[in-house]
Design a protein around this motif. Structure first.
Motif, PDB file in Angstrom:
ATOM      1  N   GLU A 150       4.800   5.932  -7.786  1.00 38.14           N
ATOM      2  CA  GLU A 150       4.036   6.768  -8.719  1.00 38.14           C
ATOM      3  C   GLU A 150       4.901   7.786  -9.465  1.00 38.14           C
ATOM      4  O   GLU A 150       4.714   8.023 -10.650  1.00 38.14           O
ATOM      5  N   SER A 179      -5.567  -0.260   0.046  1.00 35.45           N
ATOM      6  CA  SER A 179      -4.234  -0.390  -0.554  1.00 35.45           C
ATOM      7  C   SER A 179      -3.833   0.825  -1.376  1.00 35.45           C
ATOM      8  O   SER A 179      -2.662   0.984  -1.711  1.00 35.45           O
ATOM      9  N   ALA A 230      -9.240  -1.723  -2.706  1.00 34.84           N
ATOM     10  CA  ALA A 230      -8.744  -0.507  -3.391  1.00 34.84           C
ATOM     11  C   ALA A 230      -8.534   0.614  -2.379  1.00 34.84           C
ATOM     12  O   ALA A 230      -7.501   1.297  -2.382  1.00 34.84           O
ATOM     13  N   TYR A 233      -0.542   3.463 -18.159  1.00 37.40           N
ATOM     14  CA  TYR A 233      -0.986   2.891 -16.894  1.00 37.40           C
ATOM     15  C   TYR A 233      -2.366   2.235 -17.001  1.00 37.40           C
ATOM     16  O   TYR A 233      -2.683   1.316 -16.253  1.00 37.40           O
ATOM     17  N   MET A 259       3.037   1.315  -3.729  1.00 38.39           N
ATOM     18  CA  MET A 259       2.250   1.883  -4.827  1.00 38.39           C
ATOM     19  C   MET A 259       2.473   3.384  -4.964  1.00 38.39           C
ATOM     20  O   MET A 259       2.783   3.879  -6.036  1.00 38.39           O
ATOM     21  N   HIS A 298      -7.678  -7.457  -7.728  1.00 39.21           N
ATOM     22  CA  HIS A 298      -6.279  -7.062  -7.595  1.00 39.21           C
ATOM     23  C   HIS A 298      -5.442  -8.327  -7.361  1.00 39.21           C
ATOM     24  O   HIS A 298      -5.777  -9.130  -6.478  1.00 39.21           O
ATOM     25  N   HIS A 350      -0.466  -6.497 -12.869  1.00 41.64           N
ATOM     26  CA  HIS A 350       0.638  -6.874 -12.004  1.00 41.64           C
ATOM     27  C   HIS A 350       1.152  -8.246 -12.454  1.00 41.64           C
ATOM     28  O   HIS A 350       0.371  -9.179 -12.566  1.00 41.64           O
ATOM     29  N   SER A 374       0.844  -1.207   0.000  1.00 42.06           N
ATOM     30  CA  SER A 374       0.000   0.000   0.000  1.00 42.06           C
ATOM     31  C   SER A 374       0.872   1.247   0.000  1.00 42.06           C
ATOM     32  O   SER A 374       0.444   2.304  -0.455  1.00 42.06           O
ATOM     33  N   ASP A 394      -4.771   1.204  -4.446  1.00 44.52           N
ATOM     34  CA  ASP A 394      -4.735   0.811  -5.858  1.00 44.52           C
ATOM     35  C   ASP A 394      -6.140   0.931  -6.452  1.00 44.52           C
ATOM     36  O   ASP A 394      -6.967   0.036  -6.286  1.00 44.52           O
ATOM     37  N   HIS A 395      -6.367   2.056  -7.144  1.00 48.26           N
ATOM     38  CA  HIS A 395      -7.693   2.335  -7.706  1.00 48.26           C
ATOM     39  C   HIS A 395      -7.735   2.108  -9.215  1.00 48.26           C
ATOM     40  O   HIS A 395      -8.548   2.707  -9.912  1.00 48.26           O
ATOM     41  N   ASN A 396      -6.830   1.255  -9.717  1.00 51.93           N
ATOM     42  CA  ASN A 396      -6.849   0.911 -11.140  1.00 51.93           C
ATOM     43  C   ASN A 396      -8.269   0.453 -11.515  1.00 51.93           C
ATOM     44  O   ASN A 396      -8.859  -0.416 -10.860  1.00 51.93           O
TER      45      ASN A 396
END
Lengths: 138, 142
Positions: free
Chosen positions: A58, B35, B32, A70, A54, B59, A75, A51, B37-39
C-alpha cells in the motif's frame, strides 16, 4: 496518465512485522474453501501471503506521485515461490520492490516483487504481483 | 516430502480430481474480509458498472486460492507446494441472483522434472471461458 518511471526499482521494507495467527489462517482458508488437515495443524493455504502482500504494497501503490488510479486497478498476474510453509506464530517481514512499470495501449502495468523472511532471517517466500490500471488515458 | 502421492506412481497426462466452486456475492464479502482486498469492483455493483465492468467480478486471488485446492486436496501436504503462478485472463462475473457462478478447476501433470518435482497445469473454466492463463503449480511428490 502514465505511471511515474522514477519509482522503478524502489524498495519498500515493511515498517512493522506481520504476525501470522491461527484465526487469520482459518478465515482465509474458509474464504477459499480449503478444508485440508494442515489448516488445523497451523499451516496456511498456499495463497495466504497475498493478504499480507496487499497491505505491504500500500505504501508504494497509494503514493500520489506514482500516479496509479487504484479505482481502475485489476490484478493481471500473480506468482508465489515457497521456501518454507507459513505457520501460525511466525513473524514475517516484507521487502517490496517495484520491478517493472510500463504502459501498453492506454493501460498501466506495475509489477511488485515481495521478498518475505521470518524473524530469524530465513527466506519464506517470494511473491510477484502485476497490477493493471485499465484505460487511464481515456 | 509428500505424504501420499508417489512420484513414481504418476505419469505426464495424469489428471487430478476436479474442483467445482460456486461463487456468490457473500463469498466475495468473506474473501474481502479475509484477504484485506476491499476494492469496490468486488463489492459494489453500482461502482463496478460505473468503471465499465458488466457486473461485480470476483477477486482474481479468490480464483487463484480455489485453484490451489486442486493440488492441495490431492497431495494433502502443504510443504509439497514449491511454486504457483497465474495470469488472470478473464473475470468471473458474479450476479446477485442467488444462484451465483460456477467455475470448474482441473489439473494435469504437464512435466515430470528432477528431484521428484512435477509441473501441474491448472485450468479454470467459467461457462467454457478460461479465467486463468498460464496457471502452473510445481509440487514435490514422495
Amino acid at each position: 496518465m502514465a505511471l511515474n518511471l522514477a519509482f522503478l526499482n524502489r524498495s519498500y521494507p515493511s515498517l512493522e512485522t506481520f504476525k501470522v495467527d491461527q484465526t487469520k489462517i482459518e478465515a482465509f482458508s474458509a474464504a477459499i474453501g480449503d478444508d485440508n488437515e494442515y489448516i488445523k495443524q497451523g499451516f496456511a493455504s498456499p495463497t495466504f501471503l497475498i493478504s499480507i502482500q496487499m497491505s505491504a504494497m500500500e505504501v508504494a501503490l497509494f503514493d500520489p506521485e506514482l500516479g496509479l488510479d487504484y479505482s481502475k486497478v485489476v490484478h493481471g498476474e500473480q506468482s508465489f515461490e515457497y521456501k518454507k510453509p507459513v505457520k501460525a506464530g511466525v513473524e514475517l517481514s516484507f521487502v517490496s520492490t517495484i520491478e517493472d512499470i510500463k504502459s501498453k495501449v492506454g493501460n498501466d502495468f506495475i509489477t511488485i516483487r515481495s521478498d518475505v523472511t521470518d524473524s530469524l532471517g530465513n527466506e519464506v517466500a517470494t511473491l510477484k504481483a502485476t497490477l493493471i490500471a485499465r484505460g487511464t488515458d481515456k | 516430502m509428500s505424504v501420499g502421492i508417489k512420484y513414481s506412481d504418476v505419469e505426464v497426462g495424469f489428471e487430478l480430481p476436479k474442483v467445482i466452486h460456486n461463487y456468490q456475492r457473500q463469498d466475495l464479502v468473506n474473501y474481502a474480509n479475509a484477504s484485506g482486498d476491499h476494492n469496490k469492483i468486488h463489492l459494489d455493483e453500482k461502482f463496478a458498472k460505473e468503471v465499465g465492468l458488466p457486473d461485480i467480478i470476483a477477486h482474481g486471488m479468490l480464483t487463484m486460492g480455489v485453484a490451489s485446492r486442486v493440488v492441495t486436496n490431492w497431495v494433502k501436504d502443504i510443504s509439497a507446494i514449491k511454486s504457483f503462478g497465474v495470469r488472470f485472463s478473464a473475470p468471473v462475473v458474479v450476479p446477485n441472483d442467488g444462484i451465483g457462478t460456477n467455475v470448474e478447476f482441473s489439473g494435469r501433470i504437464e512435466e515430470k522434472m528432477s528431484d521428484k518435482l512435477v509441473k501441474i497445469a491448472i485450468e479454470a473454466r467459467c461457462d467454457g471461458t478460461k479465467v486463468l492463463g498460464r496457471s502452473l503449480i510445481i509440487a514435490q511428490l514422495a
